[in-house]
Design a protein around this motif. Structure first.
Motif, short mmCIF file in Angstrom:
data_model
loop_
_atom_site.label_atom_id
_atom_site.label_comp_id
_atom_site.label_asym_id
_atom_site.label_seq_id
_atom_site.Cartn_x
_atom_site.Cartn_y
_atom_site.Cartn_z
N GLY A 73 0.83 -1.20 0.00
CA GLY A 73 0.00 0.00 0.00
C GLY A 73 0.86 1.24 0.00
O GLY A 73 1.80 1.35 0.79
N VAL A 74 0.56 2.18 -0.89
CA VAL A 74 1.34 3.42 -1.00
C VAL A 74 0.41 4.61 -0.77
O VAL A 74 -0.60 4.75 -1.45
N GLU A 75 0.78 5.46 0.18
CA GLU A 75 0.07 6.72 0.40
C GLU A 75 0.61 7.74 -0.60
O GLU A 75 1.82 7.91 -0.74
N LEU A 76 -0.28 8.42 -1.30
CA LEU A 76 0.15 9.32 -2.36
C LEU A 76 0.55 10.71 -1.87
O LEU A 76 1.24 11.44 -2.57
N GLY A 77 0.12 11.09 -0.66
CA GLY A 77 0.47 12.41 -0.13
C GLY A 77 1.97 12.64 -0.07
O GLY A 77 2.47 13.66 -0.58
#
Length: 187
Positions: free
Chosen positions: A101-105
């Motif tokens: 899972g990658v947070e885009l912020g």
């Protein structure tokens, strides 16, 4: 902006515009003495219309219209001011057979920091938003009017390509908006 929000805004605007255009057309027809408009107004029972505010249903009707308008206004504000945060982007690794899972912020912040290092860039803001159902890295650059736009464009395109490679084909857009500050005229 989400599609539902756009559709709701357009529907409300269309209905209000249609009602106002109809009222305006009728008023113009009356001013221009169009027989149909004059005939419709001549059928109006003026004493009955002037007595409407004295009717027992008038006050509840006004409160109902007020409440309906208030609810509609709050609903439109809530829909238009809702945050467009992105969810975690899932990347699948075939080698380890795992999902990451990658947070885009933070990715948007990284692109912004990279563009902030360019000469002539005064301020940069990066954030991750959902734009037309697509997770988007939105980066806004405020720059000096004398900046080399070609260099800035190349740097933005290079950053977008690296992000696309790093996210392994996930459907994420990169948007870079450039605002050139006004030129200062020194005499």
């Amino acid at each position: 902006m989400k599609l539902r929000t756009v559709l709701a805004n357009r529907l409300v605007t269309f209905l209000a515009g249609l009602a106002l255009a109809g009222a305006g057309a009728f008023a113009l027809a009356w001013v221009w003495q169009v027989p149909l408009a004059r005939e419709q107004l001549s059928r109006l029972d003026r004493p009955r219309v002037t007595d409407v505010p004295d009717q027992s249903w008038w006050t509840p009707a006004l409160w109902s219209v007020f409440a309906g308008g208030l609810v509609l206004g709050i609903a439109l504000l809530a829909v238009n001011l809702s945050r467009r945060r992105t969810s975690t982007v899932q990347l699948y690794d075939q080698v380890t057979d795992a999902t990451l899972g990658v947070e885009l912020g933070p990715v948007a912040d990284g692109v912004a920091a990279e563009l902030a290092a360019l000469p002539g860039v005064r301020a940069v803001r990066g954030r991750a938003v959902v734009e037309r159902h697509l997770p988007t890295l939105s980066v806004v650059v405020h720059a000096d009017p004398t900046i080399d736009v070609t260099e800035l464009t190349e740097a933005a395109e290079d950053a977008a390509q690296r992000v696309a490679r790093a996210l392994g084909g996930a459907h994420v857009a990169t948007q870079v908006l450039v605002h050139l500050d006004p030129a200062v005229d020194v005499h």
